[in-house]
Design a protein around this motif. Structure first.
Motif, mmCIF file in Angstrom:
data_model
loop_
_atom_site.group_PDB
_atom_site.id
_atom_site.type_symbol
_atom_site.label_atom_id
_atom_site.label_comp_id
_atom_site.label_asym_id
_atom_site.label_seq_id
_atom_site.Cartn_x
_atom_site.Cartn_y
_atom_site.Cartn_z
ATOM 1 N N TYR A 28 0.823 -1.210 0.000
ATOM 2 C CA TYR A 28 0.000 0.000 0.000
ATOM 3 C C TYR A 28 0.869 1.278 0.000
ATOM 4 C CZ TYR A 28 -3.859 -3.189 0.939
ATOM 5 O OH TYR A 28 -4.769 -4.216 0.852
ATOM 6 N N ALA A 51 -15.707 2.370 1.796
ATOM 7 C CA ALA A 51 -15.270 1.175 1.057
ATOM 8 C C ALA A 51 -13.837 0.835 1.472
ATOM 9 C CB ALA A 51 -15.405 1.342 -0.456
ATOM 10 N N CYS A 52 -13.710 0.513 2.748
ATOM 11 C CA CYS A 52 -12.381 0.312 3.360
ATOM 12 C C CYS A 52 -11.765 -1.029 3.013
ATOM 13 C CB CYS A 52 -12.504 0.437 4.873
ATOM 14 S SG CYS A 52 -13.642 -0.786 5.582
ATOM 15 N N LEU A 92 -21.665 -1.137 6.199
ATOM 16 C CA LEU A 92 -22.581 -0.064 5.812
ATOM 17 C C LEU A 92 -22.355 0.251 4.339
ATOM 18 C CD1 LEU A 92 -24.696 2.045 6.789
ATOM 19 C CD2 LEU A 92 -22.775 3.583 7.249
ATOM 20 N N ALA A 94 -22.030 2.354 1.116
ATOM 21 C CA ALA A 94 -21.560 3.729 0.877
ATOM 22 C C ALA A 94 -22.708 4.656 0.475
ATOM 23 C CB ALA A 94 -20.492 3.715 -0.221
ATOM 24 N N ARG A 95 -23.793 4.081 -0.026
ATOM 25 C CA ARG A 95 -24.929 4.913 -0.428
ATOM 26 C C ARG A 95 -25.746 5.388 0.771
ATOM 27 N NH1 ARG A 95 -27.319 0.632 -4.540
ATOM 28 N NH2 ARG A 95 -26.742 -0.566 -2.694
ATOM 29 N N LEU A 112 -13.339 2.556 -5.031
ATOM 30 C CA LEU A 112 -14.777 2.274 -4.875
ATOM 31 C C LEU A 112 -15.566 2.533 -6.154
ATOM 32 C CD1 LEU A 112 -17.507 1.850 -3.382
ATOM 33 C CD2 LEU A 112 -17.397 4.258 -2.714
ATOM 34 N N LEU A 116 -19.363 1.148 -9.330
ATOM 35 C CA LEU A 116 -20.708 1.730 -9.245
ATOM 36 C C LEU A 116 -21.176 2.354 -10.565
ATOM 37 C CD1 LEU A 116 -20.245 3.636 -5.836
ATOM 38 C CD2 LEU A 116 -21.024 1.288 -6.188
HETATM 39 C C1 SAM Z 1 -11.114 -2.399 -4.991
HETATM 40 S S1 SAM Z 1 -11.780 -2.654 -3.391
HETATM 41 C C2 SAM Z 1 -10.924 -1.375 -2.486
HETATM 42 C C3 SAM Z 1 -10.866 -1.623 -1.020
HETATM 43 C C4 SAM Z 1 -9.975 -0.676 -0.221
HETATM 44 N N1 SAM Z 1 -10.430 0.687 -0.327
HETATM 45 C C5 SAM Z 1 -8.535 -0.803 -0.646
HETATM 46 O O1 SAM Z 1 -7.977 0.148 -1.192
HETATM 47 O O2 SAM Z 1 -7.933 -1.871 -0.443
HETATM 48 C C6 SAM Z 1 -13.403 -2.006 -3.548
HETATM 49 C C7 SAM Z 1 -14.200 -2.091 -2.261
HETATM 50 O O3 SAM Z 1 -15.442 -1.423 -2.450
HETATM 51 C C8 SAM Z 1 -16.410 -2.112 -1.684
HETATM 52 N N2 SAM Z 1 -17.744 -1.697 -2.151
HETATM 53 C C9 SAM Z 1 -18.302 -1.870 -3.370
HETATM 54 N N3 SAM Z 1 -19.537 -1.344 -3.405
HETATM 55 C C10 SAM Z 1 -19.756 -0.799 -2.158
HETATM 56 C C11 SAM Z 1 -20.833 -0.097 -1.564
HETATM 57 N N4 SAM Z 1 -21.978 0.155 -2.240
HETATM 58 N N5 SAM Z 1 -20.712 0.306 -0.294
HETATM 59 C C12 SAM Z 1 -19.572 0.067 0.420
HETATM 60 N N6 SAM Z 1 -18.519 -0.594 -0.091
HETATM 61 C C13 SAM Z 1 -18.604 -1.024 -1.361
HETATM 62 C C14 SAM Z 1 -16.063 -3.580 -1.938
HETATM 63 O O4 SAM Z 1 -16.659 -4.425 -0.997
HETATM 64 C C15 SAM Z 1 -14.540 -3.519 -1.827
HETATM 65 O O5 SAM Z 1 -14.098 -3.716 -0.517
#
Ligand code: SAM
Length: 203
Positions: A28, A51-52, A92, A94-95, A112, A116
Motif C-alpha cells: 500500500y 469502502a475500506c 454499511l 456507501a450509499r 470504490l 458503481l
Molecule cells: C477495490 S476494493 C478497495 C478496497 C480498499 N479501499 C482498498 O484500497 O484496499 C473495492 C471495495 O469497495 C467495496 N464496495 C463496493 N460497493 C460498495 C458499496 N456500495 N458500499 C460500500 N462498499 C462497497 C467492496 O466491498 C470492496 O471492498
C-alpha cells in the motif's frame, strides 16, 4: 460463489485480496505516498474510509494521529479487517453513510467508484457531502483505463470485479457535480493506471 475471473477470486477471499494489493501497491506504499501529499491528512482529524476493504489503511491513518472509521459491504473483508486491526469497521453501504449520524474532517475512497453505476456514484457522492464537514477534504483514488500499449494493465482491468472504469474527464465530471476539485492527476503503479482527486465542499 461462482469464480470466473481474477476479480471474483479476490472478492471471495480477503486474504487473497490483501496479498494481491500488498504485492501490486508495494504494501500500500503507493497509496500512502499519495495520501502524504493530501491536505486532509492532519493531526486530530476524524477520517471515514468509505469502502475500506480489508482496512489496510487504518494503521497508516492512526499513525498520522487521526481517528479512523471504515465502512464496507463485504462482511468477509470486514471480519478480516477487525481481526487484523481492531474494532474500527462496520458493514454499511456507501450509499447510506449519513446513517452514521456523524460528520468527518476527512473522507477516503480508494477503488470504490469503478464498482458503481453513474446513478450509484451520485448517490454515494451526495451522502459523502452530507457527512463531510464544511472545511473537510475528500481523497479519491480510482481506476482509469490502461494507457495504449499497456497490454498487461488492459488484461487485468478486464478481469476487475468493477465494470465502470472511467477516464479522467468522466471522473472529474461526476465528482465536480458535488465537490470542488482542488487537484486531479493521473498516476501509475505498473501495471495499473489511476486517477487521483482531492475534493472539498463547494463554497
Ligand atoms: C477495490 S476494493 C478497495 C478496497 C480498499 N479501499 C482498498 O484500497 O484496499 C473495492 C471495495 O469497495 C467495496 N464496495 C463496493 N460497493 C460498495 C458499496 N456500495 N458500499 C460500500 N462498499 C462497497 C467492496 O466491498 C470492496 O471492498
Amino acid at each position: 460463489m461462482k469464480v470466473s475471473s481474477l476479480g471474483d477470486l479476490t472478492t471471495a477471499s480477503p486474504w487473497i485480496y490483501d496479498c494481491s494489493q500488498k504485492l501490486i501497491s508495494l504494501n500500500y506504499g503507493f497509496i500512502k505516498h499519495h495520501l502524504k501529499q493530501w491536505s486532509g491528512l492532519r493531526d486530530g482529524n476524524t477520517c471515514l474510509d468509505i469502502a475500506c476493504g480489508v482496512g489496510a489503511l487504518q494503521p497508516f491513518v492512526q499513525k498520522n494521529r487521526m481517528s479512523y472509521h471504515g465502512v464496507d459491504i463485504n462482511q468477509g473483508y470486514l471480519d478480516y479487517a477487525c481481526a487484523s486491526h481492531g474494532p474500527y469497521f462496520e458493514n454499511l453501504d456507501a450509499r447510506h453513510v449519513s446513517r452514521l449520524n456523524r460528520q468527518f474532517d476527512s473522507l477516503l475512497s480508494i477503488g470504490l467508484f469503478h464498482h458503481l453505476t453513474d446513478e450509484d456514484c451520485r448517490c454515494v457522492l451526495r451522502e459523502a457531502c452530507s457527512v463531510l464537514k464544511k472545511d473537510g477534504r475528500y481523497f479519491i483514488l480510482d481506476a482509469i483505463p490502461a494507457k495504449p500499449g499497456n497490454w498487461v494493465g488492459a488484461f487485468l482491468r478486464n478481469q476487475d470485479a468493477g465494470s465502470h472504469i472511467r477516464n479522467m474527464d468522466a471522473w472529474g465530471k461526476l465528482f465536480g457535480e458535488f465537490f470542488s476539485i482542488e487537484k486531479a492527476f493521473q498516476c501509475a503503479r505498473w501495471p495499473y493506471d489511476y486517477g487521483v482527486f482531492h475534493l472539498r465542499q463547494k463554497p
